[in-house]
Design a protein around this motif. Structure first.
Motif, PDB file in Angstrom:
ATOM      1  N   THR A 200       0.839  -1.212   0.000  1.00 56.70           N
ATOM      2  CA  THR A 200       0.000   0.000   0.000  1.00 56.70           C
ATOM      3  C   THR A 200       0.867   1.253   0.000  1.00 56.70           C
ATOM      4  O   THR A 200       0.622   2.203  -0.748  1.00 56.70           O
ATOM      5  CB  THR A 200      -0.925   0.002   1.222  1.00 56.70           C
ATOM      6  OG1 THR A 200      -1.713  -1.186   1.224  1.00 56.70           O
ATOM      7  CG2 THR A 200      -1.855   1.211   1.200  1.00 56.70           C
ATOM      8  N   LYS A 201       1.910   1.228   0.824  1.00 57.54           N
ATOM      9  CA  LYS A 201       2.811   2.386   0.920  1.00 57.54           C
ATOM     10  C   LYS A 201       3.504   2.648  -0.429  1.00 57.54           C
ATOM     11  O   LYS A 201       3.590   3.789  -0.896  1.00 57.54           O
ATOM     12  CB  LYS A 201       3.848   2.140   2.015  1.00 57.54           C
ATOM     13  CG  LYS A 201       4.825   3.290   2.211  1.00 57.54           C
ATOM     14  CD  LYS A 201       5.858   2.948   3.274  1.00 57.54           C
ATOM     15  CE  LYS A 201       6.885   4.072   3.410  1.00 57.54           C
ATOM     16  NZ  LYS A 201       7.952   3.717   4.376  1.00 57.54           N
ATOM     17  N   LYS A 204       1.073   4.073  -3.006  1.00 55.86           N
ATOM     18  CA  LYS A 204       0.748   5.473  -2.697  1.00 55.86           C
ATOM     19  C   LYS A 204       1.896   6.398  -3.094  1.00 55.86           C
ATOM     20  O   LYS A 204       1.669   7.509  -3.588  1.00 55.86           O
ATOM     21  CB  LYS A 204       0.437   5.623  -1.209  1.00 55.86           C
ATOM     22  CG  LYS A 204      -0.952   5.131  -0.829  1.00 55.86           C
ATOM     23  CD  LYS A 204      -1.234   5.376   0.640  1.00 55.86           C
ATOM     24  CE  LYS A 204      -2.670   5.002   0.993  1.00 55.86           C
ATOM     25  NZ  LYS A 204      -2.957   5.242   2.414  1.00 55.86           N
ATOM     26  N   ASP A 208       1.733   9.412  -5.753  1.00 55.44           N
ATOM     27  CA  ASP A 208       2.157  10.789  -5.448  1.00 55.44           C
ATOM     28  C   ASP A 208       3.151  11.319  -6.485  1.00 55.44           C
ATOM     29  O   ASP A 208       3.266  12.532  -6.671  1.00 55.44           O
ATOM     30  CB  ASP A 208       2.776  10.857  -4.052  1.00 55.44           C
ATOM     31  CG  ASP A 208       1.741  10.628  -2.946  1.00 55.44           C
ATOM     32  OD1 ASP A 208       0.535  10.827  -3.231  1.00 55.44           O
ATOM     33  OD2 ASP A 208       2.122  10.244  -1.828  1.00 55.44           O
ATOM     34  N   GLN A 364      -4.789   4.258  -8.566  1.00 56.47           N
ATOM     35  CA  GLN A 364      -5.737   4.503  -7.477  1.00 56.47           C
ATOM     36  C   GLN A 364      -6.547   3.250  -7.189  1.00 56.47           C
ATOM     37  O   GLN A 364      -6.807   2.896  -6.027  1.00 56.47           O
ATOM     38  CB  GLN A 364      -6.685   5.660  -7.854  1.00 56.47           C
ATOM     39  CG  GLN A 364      -7.644   6.059  -6.732  1.00 56.47           C
ATOM     40  CD  GLN A 364      -6.911   6.594  -5.523  1.00 56.47           C
ATOM     41  OE1 GLN A 364      -6.223   7.600  -5.589  1.00 56.47           O
ATOM     42  NE2 GLN A 364      -7.057   5.902  -4.398  1.00 56.47           N
ATOM     43  N   VAL A 367      -4.329   0.968  -5.356  1.00 52.37           N
ATOM     44  CA  VAL A 367      -4.216   1.421  -3.961  1.00 52.37           C
ATOM     45  C   VAL A 367      -5.462   1.002  -3.179  1.00 52.37           C
ATOM     46  O   VAL A 367      -5.365   0.497  -2.051  1.00 52.37           O
ATOM     47  CB  VAL A 367      -4.028   2.955  -3.894  1.00 52.37           C
ATOM     48  CG1 VAL A 367      -4.217   3.465  -2.459  1.00 52.37           C
ATOM     49  CG2 VAL A 367      -2.643   3.340  -4.390  1.00 52.37           C
ATOM     50  N   GLU A 371      -5.468  -1.407  -0.060  1.00 47.52           N
ATOM     51  CA  GLU A 371      -6.029  -0.993   1.234  1.00 47.52           C
ATOM     52  C   GLU A 371      -7.129  -1.952   1.683  1.00 47.52           C
ATOM     53  O   GLU A 371      -7.230  -2.270   2.880  1.00 47.52           O
ATOM     54  CB  GLU A 371      -6.588   0.432   1.132  1.00 47.52           C
ATOM     55  CG  GLU A 371      -5.505   1.497   1.037  1.00 47.52           C
ATOM     56  CD  GLU A 371      -6.061   2.897   0.888  1.00 47.52           C
ATOM     57  OE1 GLU A 371      -5.349   3.852   1.238  1.00 47.52           O
ATOM     58  OE2 GLU A 371      -7.215   3.041   0.412  1.00 47.52           O
TER      59      GLU A 371
END
Length: 505
Positions: A200-201, A204, A208, A364, A367, A371
């Motif tokens: 997940t990290k 993300k 970004d 997304q 992600v 999550e």
């Protein structure tokens, strides 16, 4: 089982050469030290099991006099039926007797085993024996007569959420299996959760790093569609020009090809035109007759006529193609191509922005899935942690309730059945008898006797087995509660010879 000792006969057993003991409800054995008081109860345990009253091997052979045969006989009543048992030792060989009939060791041991369990009997007969056993044996002996609290009883005493959840799971699996299942799942989900967090990290961070697109996606698509429309229209014009130019170029190529043929034809004409008519044979050099000369001339004329026809045909074809070419127009489409490239390049940033949008949406979505997976893994992990905590609480409450049941059996003694590990908080089986906060090993002689008598009465009540009990060193205790069953008291009286008195209540 209710056992009553009636008469004991001892021959050449340690210090006793010939001794008969008639037991009463209370039998007092008194005398100075080394007068053979403790040997009397020892002879009974040797008769039954070949050991002393603490379960250790015993050699009954006398040391102070010559002995031919050691023999111990005990007349007892077992649930109202008399039974005479005997054990002898002659020349190192053990002999067994049942109601005075010589018997085999197997038959004898079977009779004794039917009467009593060895550890139970020795614990009831000698209150000190119980404490000589390993704590696990002590615990097992006490616990075999105490029922484990039912699951429903334990669950009822747990916090509501733990009790309800664990109760549902216990309908399908045992507590032990549940613990194995959720320990394995916790270990697996621990690793999986760490990996899910990392994924997940990472996603993300990738999200970004994507370029920010501020314009709405739909407006970008509308603008790109308009550019695409202009490009398509220009491409149609360009394709038409290209088709026309391809035809123009094709005619040019055809004219050039015919012109090449005409040029080659012109090169052949002088040779044909100036060809000389020979009047002699080329081979033998003999003069030709007039008819032959005329035939040669006719052949030349035919070839000239054929040449002129072919040459004129080529000229006609060329002229037709030139006329066709004159009617055609070569279209310069370079400007249109440049416009196409220029307008299409205007769509590049739009396509990049739309691609960035697409990549953003894809990332997304990844992600969101990561999550979701992380959340699902955490839920599974937390569920296993909750179940394992509930099992721990269950075991703790079960231990507490079980300890309460056992503790309720005693008056002055306290019993510890479990101990809690410092590391993981798990409750592990343990066993310790205490009196007034002191473990048995720290009790005085008199306290140890009282503790032993209370414990053996509990065992007697729980096992529904009543046997005689002997209290050694009774002089060290001023008073004690009358135990269940016959009482044999051994007491030291200074300067006194051995004295045995059987008294009825």
């Amino acid at each position: 089982m209710h056992a009553i000792y009636k008469e004991l006969k001892v021959e050449e057993f340690k210090s006793h050469q010939d001794l008969t003991v008639n037991f009463g409800e209370v039998t007092e054995i008194t005398g100075d030290n080394a007068k053979g008081k403790s040997t009397i109860p020892e002879s009974i345990s040797w008769l039954l099991y070949g050991t002393d009253t603490l379960g250790s091997k015993l050699d009954p052979t006398p040391l102070t006099y010559e002995s031919e045969q050691t023999l111990v006989q005990l007349l007892l009543s077992a649930d109202g039926k008399d039974l005479l048992l005997g054990r002898g030792l002659k020349k190192g060989k053990t002999q067994y007797y049942i109601n005075e009939v010589p018997s085999k060791s197997g038959e004898f041991n079977e009779i004794v085993d039917q009467l009593f369990d060895k550890d139970l009997f020795l614990s009831l007969f000698n209150p000190s024996y119980f404490f000589s056993m390993h704590w696990e044996k002590q615990r097992a002996l006490i616990m075999q007569y105490v029922t484990t609290p039912a699951n429903k009883e334990v669950l009822k005493n747990l916090p509501e959420e733990q009790g309800k959840h664990l109760g549902t799971l216990l309908k399908k699996h045992s507590l032990s299996d549940l613990e194995k299942i959720h320990k394995e799942n916790k270990s697996k989900q621990d690793k999986k959760y760490i990996a899910a967090q990392s994924r997940t990290k990472t996603l993300k961070e990738q999200l970004d790093q994507l370029p920010k697109v501020t314009a709405p996606l739909e407006s970008l698509k509308v603008e790109l569609r308009q550019i695409a429309k202009q490009v398509r229209e220009l491409e149609e014009h360009y394709d038409k020009a290209a088709d026309s130019n391809r035809e123009y170029t094709k005619v040019q190529s055809q004219i050039q090809a015919i012109q090449d043929q005409i040029d080659m034809s012109k090169e052949r004409w002088p040779l044909l035109k100036n060809e000389v008519i020979e009047d002699t044979c080329r081979t033998c050099k003999r003069p030709l007759d007039e008819e032959s000369v005329e035939a040669v001339q006719a052949d030349k004329d035919n070839r000239i006529a054929e040449y002129k026809a072919n040459h004129n045909e080529l000229l006609e074809k060329r002229n037709v193609l030139k006329a066709k070419l004159a009617e055609m127009e070569y279209i310069d489409a370079s400007e249109t191509l440049e416009k196409i490239r220029s307008i299409d390049s205007e769509g590049t940033p739009l396509r990049e922005a739309i691609q960035a949008y697409s990549q953003f949406e894809r990332l997304q979505e990844q992600v969101n899935e990561a999550e979701k997976g992380e959340k699902s893994t955490l839920e599974s992990l937390n569920d296993s942690i909750f179940v394992l905590d509930s099992i721990k609480a269950f075991k703790a409450k079960e231990a507490e309730l079980q300890a309460e049941k056992v503790q309720a059996l005693f008056t002055s003694l306290s019993v510890r059945l479990f101990k809690q590990n410092k590391g993981d908080g798990e409750f592990k089986p343990d066993f310790e008898i205490e009196m007034d906060g002191k473990p048995y090993s720290k009790l005085s002689l008199s306290e140890g006797i009282r503790a032993g008598l209370e414990l053996r009465d509990v065992l007697s009540a729980q096992s529904e087995t009543i046997t005689p009990v002997f209290v050694d060193n009774a002089e060290s205790i001023t008073s004690f509660k009358q135990p269940v069953g016959q009482l044999i008291i051994c007491r030291v009286v200074a300067g006194q010879e051995l004295k045995i008195e059987g008294k009825d209540a």
